[in-house]
Design a protein around this motif. Structure first.
Motif, PDB file in Angstrom:
ATOM      1  N   TYR A 165     -28.676  -9.237 -23.536  1.00 33.29           N
ATOM      2  CA  TYR A 165     -29.036  -8.186 -24.475  1.00 33.29           C
ATOM      3  C   TYR A 165     -28.607  -6.810 -23.975  1.00 33.29           C
ATOM      4  CZ  TYR A 165     -31.950 -11.708 -26.696  1.00 33.29           C
ATOM      5  OH  TYR A 165     -32.391 -12.828 -27.332  1.00 33.29           O
ATOM      6  N   LEU A 166     -28.280  -6.712 -22.707  1.00 33.98           N
ATOM      7  CA  LEU A 166     -27.888  -5.430 -22.135  1.00 33.98           C
ATOM      8  C   LEU A 166     -26.453  -5.095 -22.528  1.00 33.98           C
ATOM      9  CD1 LEU A 166     -29.435  -5.807 -18.562  1.00 33.98           C
ATOM     10  CD2 LEU A 166     -30.432  -4.701 -20.572  1.00 33.98           C
ATOM     11  N   LYS A 167     -26.210  -3.829 -22.812  1.00 33.45           N
ATOM     12  CA  LYS A 167     -24.901  -3.383 -23.275  1.00 33.45           C
ATOM     13  C   LYS A 167     -23.795  -3.705 -22.261  1.00 33.45           C
ATOM     14  CE  LYS A 167     -22.579   0.660 -25.127  1.00 33.45           C
ATOM     15  NZ  LYS A 167     -22.698   2.062 -25.479  1.00 33.45           N
ATOM     16  N   CYS A 179     -23.585  -6.163 -20.140  1.00 34.31           N
ATOM     17  CA  CYS A 179     -23.483  -7.570 -19.751  1.00 34.31           C
ATOM     18  C   CYS A 179     -22.182  -8.179 -20.291  1.00 34.31           C
ATOM     19  CB  CYS A 179     -24.677  -8.354 -20.284  1.00 34.31           C
ATOM     20  SG  CYS A 179     -24.593 -10.095 -19.855  1.00 34.31           S
ATOM     21  N   PRO A 180     -21.358  -8.769 -19.394  1.00 28.76           N
ATOM     22  CA  PRO A 180     -20.104  -9.385 -19.852  1.00 28.76           C
ATOM     23  C   PRO A 180     -20.332 -10.518 -20.862  1.00 28.76           C
ATOM     24  CG  PRO A 180     -20.123  -9.182 -17.466  1.00 28.76           C
ATOM     25  CD  PRO A 180     -21.498  -8.813 -17.955  1.00 28.76           C
ATOM     26  N   ALA A 181     -21.442 -11.227 -20.757  1.00 24.39           N
ATOM     27  CA  ALA A 181     -21.713 -12.313 -21.701  1.00 24.39           C
ATOM     28  C   ALA A 181     -21.859 -11.778 -23.122  1.00 24.39           C
ATOM     29  CB  ALA A 181     -22.963 -13.076 -21.292  1.00 24.39           C
ATOM     30  N   ARG A 182     -22.232 -10.533 -23.238  1.00 23.62           N
ATOM     31  CA  ARG A 182     -22.378  -9.945 -24.569  1.00 23.62           C
ATOM     32  C   ARG A 182     -21.041  -9.887 -25.304  1.00 23.62           C
ATOM     33  NH1 ARG A 182     -25.933  -4.573 -25.911  1.00 23.62           N
ATOM     34  NH2 ARG A 182     -25.402  -4.448 -28.087  1.00 23.62           N
ATOM     35  N   THR A 183     -19.952  -9.664 -24.570  1.00 22.73           N
ATOM     36  CA  THR A 183     -18.637  -9.651 -25.213  1.00 22.73           C
ATOM     37  C   THR A 183     -18.292 -11.037 -25.742  1.00 22.73           C
ATOM     38  OG1 THR A 183     -17.395 -10.086 -23.182  1.00 22.73           O
ATOM     39  CG2 THR A 183     -17.829  -7.775 -23.733  1.00 22.73           C
ATOM     40  N   VAL A 184     -18.724 -12.072 -25.035  1.00 21.96           N
ATOM     41  CA  VAL A 184     -18.503 -13.441 -25.492  1.00 21.96           C
ATOM     42  C   VAL A 184     -19.328 -13.692 -26.750  1.00 21.96           C
ATOM     43  CG1 VAL A 184     -18.736 -15.887 -24.910  1.00 21.96           C
ATOM     44  CG2 VAL A 184     -17.951 -14.257 -23.171  1.00 21.96           C
ATOM     45  N   LEU A 185     -20.578 -13.258 -26.736  1.00 19.12           N
ATOM     46  CA  LEU A 185     -21.428 -13.424 -27.916  1.00 19.12           C
ATOM     47  C   LEU A 185     -20.857 -12.671 -29.120  1.00 19.12           C
ATOM     48  CD1 LEU A 185     -24.957 -13.151 -26.258  1.00 19.12           C
ATOM     49  CD2 LEU A 185     -23.832 -15.217 -27.118  1.00 19.12           C
ATOM     50  N   ASP A 186     -20.288 -11.493 -28.872  1.00 21.34           N
ATOM     51  CA  ASP A 186     -19.656 -10.736 -29.959  1.00 21.34           C
ATOM     52  C   ASP A 186     -18.517 -11.537 -30.577  1.00 21.34           C
ATOM     53  OD1 ASP A 186     -21.357  -8.573 -29.629  1.00 21.34           O
ATOM     54  OD2 ASP A 186     -19.929  -7.397 -28.451  1.00 21.34           O
ATOM     55  N   THR A 187     -17.717 -12.169 -29.739  1.00 21.95           N
ATOM     56  CA  THR A 187     -16.606 -12.989 -30.229  1.00 21.95           C
ATOM     57  C   THR A 187     -17.137 -14.169 -31.037  1.00 21.95           C
ATOM     58  OG1 THR A 187     -15.156 -12.383 -28.408  1.00 21.95           O
ATOM     59  CG2 THR A 187     -14.660 -14.450 -29.530  1.00 21.95           C
ATOM     60  N   LEU A 188     -18.141 -14.833 -30.507  1.00 18.98           N
ATOM     61  CA  LEU A 188     -18.659 -16.035 -31.172  1.00 18.98           C
ATOM     62  C   LEU A 188     -19.398 -15.717 -32.462  1.00 18.98           C
ATOM     63  CD1 LEU A 188     -19.914 -18.023 -28.062  1.00 18.98           C
ATOM     64  CD2 LEU A 188     -17.715 -18.193 -29.248  1.00 18.98           C
ATOM     65  N   ALA A 189     -19.898 -14.506 -32.592  1.00 16.63           N
ATOM     66  CA  ALA A 189     -20.657 -14.135 -33.785  1.00 16.63           C
ATOM     67  C   ALA A 189     -19.757 -13.773 -34.967  1.00 16.63           C
ATOM     68  CB  ALA A 189     -21.597 -12.972 -33.467  1.00 16.63           C
ATOM     69  N   ASN A 190     -18.460 -13.674 -34.750  1.00 15.24           N
ATOM     70  CA  ASN A 190     -17.536 -13.320 -35.818  1.00 15.24           C
ATOM     71  C   ASN A 190     -17.345 -14.498 -36.773  1.00 15.24           C
ATOM     72  OD1 ASN A 190     -14.591 -13.493 -36.838  1.00 15.24           O
ATOM     73  ND2 ASN A 190     -14.904 -11.315 -36.454  1.00 15.24           N
TER      74      ASN A 190
END
Length: 127
Positions: A7-9, A11-22
């Motif tokens: 959930y932290l801005k 966090c590298p995993a957040r970029t992965v979640l952004d990709t997967l949420a598309n």
């Protein structure tokens, strides 16, 4: 890694979640996963109603960059290009397929809830 970290801005995993949420990433991976073998660009485009050539190109580049899709170019005239899901992409595609199946199973309930929400009386001012 703690799940809360995503959930932290920073966090590298957040970029992965952004990709997967598309939406298109989800649909392209699911399509490639369910298809028996590689697919050509226009096959994908015909399958995914509503996607533009530009959006499909961008989506495939993102998925290839992230190691979720392989792109193979064959030296023919004109060049033949095929896309296939990688093992990593297949794992994500499996999750997306489950999500898609869930959406199909519950679409009537969701649509009914939307209609009920949209048709409810507008609340007056709070006093």
């Amino acid at each position: 890694m703690d799940t809360v970290q995503s959930y932290l801005k920073a966090c590298p995993a957040r970029t992965v979640l952004d990709t997967l949420a598309n939406k298109w990433n989800l649909l392209v991976l699911s399509s490639l996963r369910r298809h028996d073998g590689p697919m050509r660009f226009n096959e994908l485009r015909r399958l995914l109603e509503g996607i533009t050539q530009k959006s499909l190109t961008q989506t495939l580049r993102v998925l290839e960059r992230d190691g979720l899709v392989d792109r193979a170019v064959y030296p023919t005239v004109p060049p033949r290009v095929e896309y296939a899901v990688t093992d990593l992409g297949a794992q994500v595609g499996d999750m997306f397929s489950i999500l898609g199946d869930w959406a199909q199973e519950h679409v009537d309930e969701i649509l009914a809830a939307r209609e009920a929400f949209d048709n409810r009386p507008t609340p007056g001012p709070v006093r």
